[in-house]
Motif scaffolding. Structure first.
Motif, mmCIF file in Angstrom:
data_model
loop_
_atom_site.group_PDB
_atom_site.id
_atom_site.type_symbol
_atom_site.label_atom_id
_atom_site.label_comp_id
_atom_site.label_asym_id
_atom_site.label_seq_id
_atom_site.Cartn_x
_atom_site.Cartn_y
_atom_site.Cartn_z
ATOM 1 N N ARG A 1 -62.202 40.190 -95.650
ATOM 2 C CA ARG A 1 -62.183 39.431 -97.320
ATOM 3 C C ARG A 1 -63.837 39.715 -97.165
ATOM 4 O O ARG A 1 -64.628 40.550 -96.458
ATOM 5 C CB ARG A 1 -62.496 37.839 -96.969
ATOM 6 N N TYR A 2 -64.196 39.499 -99.087
ATOM 7 C CA TYR A 2 -65.897 40.192 -98.927
ATOM 8 C C TYR A 2 -66.073 39.279 -98.263
ATOM 9 O O TYR A 2 -67.004 38.022 -97.854
ATOM 10 C CB TYR A 2 -65.958 39.780 -100.419
ATOM 11 N N CYS A 3 -67.480 40.141 -97.887
ATOM 12 C CA CYS A 3 -68.233 39.708 -96.588
ATOM 13 C C CYS A 3 -69.642 38.451 -97.136
ATOM 14 O O CYS A 3 -69.332 37.708 -96.349
ATOM 15 C CB CYS A 3 -69.523 40.864 -95.971
ATOM 16 N N VAL A 4 -69.659 38.486 -98.225
ATOM 17 C CA VAL A 4 -70.356 37.434 -98.527
ATOM 18 C C VAL A 4 -69.479 35.857 -98.579
ATOM 19 O O VAL A 4 -70.187 34.837 -98.679
ATOM 20 C CB VAL A 4 -71.534 37.811 -100.244
ATOM 21 N N ASP A 5 -68.783 36.171 -98.982
ATOM 22 C CA ASP A 5 -67.203 35.011 -98.838
ATOM 23 C C ASP A 5 -67.047 34.686 -97.385
ATOM 24 O O ASP A 5 -67.522 33.614 -97.534
ATOM 25 C CB ASP A 5 -66.531 35.442 -99.379
ATOM 26 N N ALA B 1 -60.546 29.744 -89.768
ATOM 27 C CA ALA B 1 -60.048 30.489 -91.287
ATOM 28 C C ALA B 1 -61.264 31.604 -91.773
ATOM 29 O O ALA B 1 -60.661 32.799 -92.140
ATOM 30 C CB ALA B 1 -61.077 29.317 -92.678
ATOM 31 N N THR B 2 -62.318 30.690 -90.886
ATOM 32 C CA THR B 2 -63.443 32.899 -90.647
ATOM 33 C C THR B 2 -62.988 33.906 -90.449
ATOM 34 O O THR B 2 -63.174 34.879 -90.517
ATOM 35 C CB THR B 2 -65.244 31.654 -90.272
ATOM 36 N N ILE B 3 -62.398 33.722 -89.189
ATOM 37 C CA ILE B 3 -61.945 34.355 -88.216
ATOM 38 C C ILE B 3 -60.889 35.368 -89.266
ATOM 39 O O ILE B 3 -60.252 36.157 -89.056
ATOM 40 C CB ILE B 3 -60.924 34.295 -87.147
ATOM 41 N N LYS B 4 -60.308 35.008 -89.497
ATOM 42 C CA LYS B 4 -58.282 35.230 -90.546
ATOM 43 C C LYS B 4 -59.510 36.028 -91.909
ATOM 44 O O LYS B 4 -59.214 36.581 -92.074
ATOM 45 C CB LYS B 4 -57.764 34.084 -91.238
ATOM 46 N N MET B 5 -60.459 35.395 -91.865
ATOM 47 C CA MET B 5 -61.267 36.223 -93.769
ATOM 48 C C MET B 5 -61.666 37.466 -93.017
ATOM 49 O O MET B 5 -61.159 38.434 -93.511
ATOM 50 C CB MET B 5 -62.522 35.183 -93.931
ATOM 51 N N LEU B 6 -61.946 37.479 -91.805
ATOM 52 C CA LEU B 6 -62.635 39.190 -91.063
ATOM 53 C C LEU B 6 -61.494 39.865 -91.090
ATOM 54 O O LEU B 6 -61.615 41.201 -90.969
ATOM 55 C CB LEU B 6 -63.192 38.735 -89.639
ATOM 56 N N GLU B 7 -60.426 39.523 -90.257
ATOM 57 C CA GLU B 7 -58.878 40.242 -90.452
ATOM 58 C C GLU B 7 -58.912 40.759 -91.345
ATOM 59 O O GLU B 7 -57.737 41.230 -91.118
ATOM 60 C CB GLU B 7 -57.998 38.649 -89.159
ATOM 61 N N ASP B 8 -58.469 39.794 -92.473
ATOM 62 C CA ASP B 8 -57.911 40.471 -93.602
ATOM 63 C C ASP B 8 -59.327 41.008 -94.289
ATOM 64 O O ASP B 8 -59.004 41.324 -95.192
ATOM 65 C CB ASP B 8 -57.730 38.963 -94.426
#
Length: 88
Positions: free
Chosen positions: A30-34, A21-28
């Motif tokens: 997403r907000y750095c703090v999240d 999920a974290t990898i997907k967040m980075l790819e998308d």
């Protein structure tokens, strides 16, 4: 598999999902703090799994070693492991 190992495995599987999920967040983008909060949550699960494995080792392997007069070897092994956990 005993209870500590089963619980460690559950924590590791959840952590695996969080890493994905974290990898997907980075790819998308997403907000750095999240993203950082997700990483912290994953680290917490990894620490929990590690403590469960150490507990299992102490309760089984170390106790068995003491029963066979080889406890001092296991104590050194655990001290080395704990120094890594503590970052020393």
């Amino acid at each position: 598999m005993n209870g500590e190992k089963e619980n460690a495995l559950k924590s590791l599987k959840i952590a695996k999902g969080q890493i994905e999920a974290t990898i997907k967040m980075l790819e998308d983008e997403r907000y750095c703090v999240d993203v950082s909060n997700q990483i912290i949550a994953t680290q917490s699960l990894l620490k929990k799994a590690n403590l469960l494995i150490i507990k299992q080792h102490m309760n089984h392997c170390v106790m068995e070693a003491f029963e066979h007069d080889k406890g001092s070897e296991k104590i050194d092994e655990v001290i080395d492991l704990l120094s890594k956990v503590m970052g020393k």
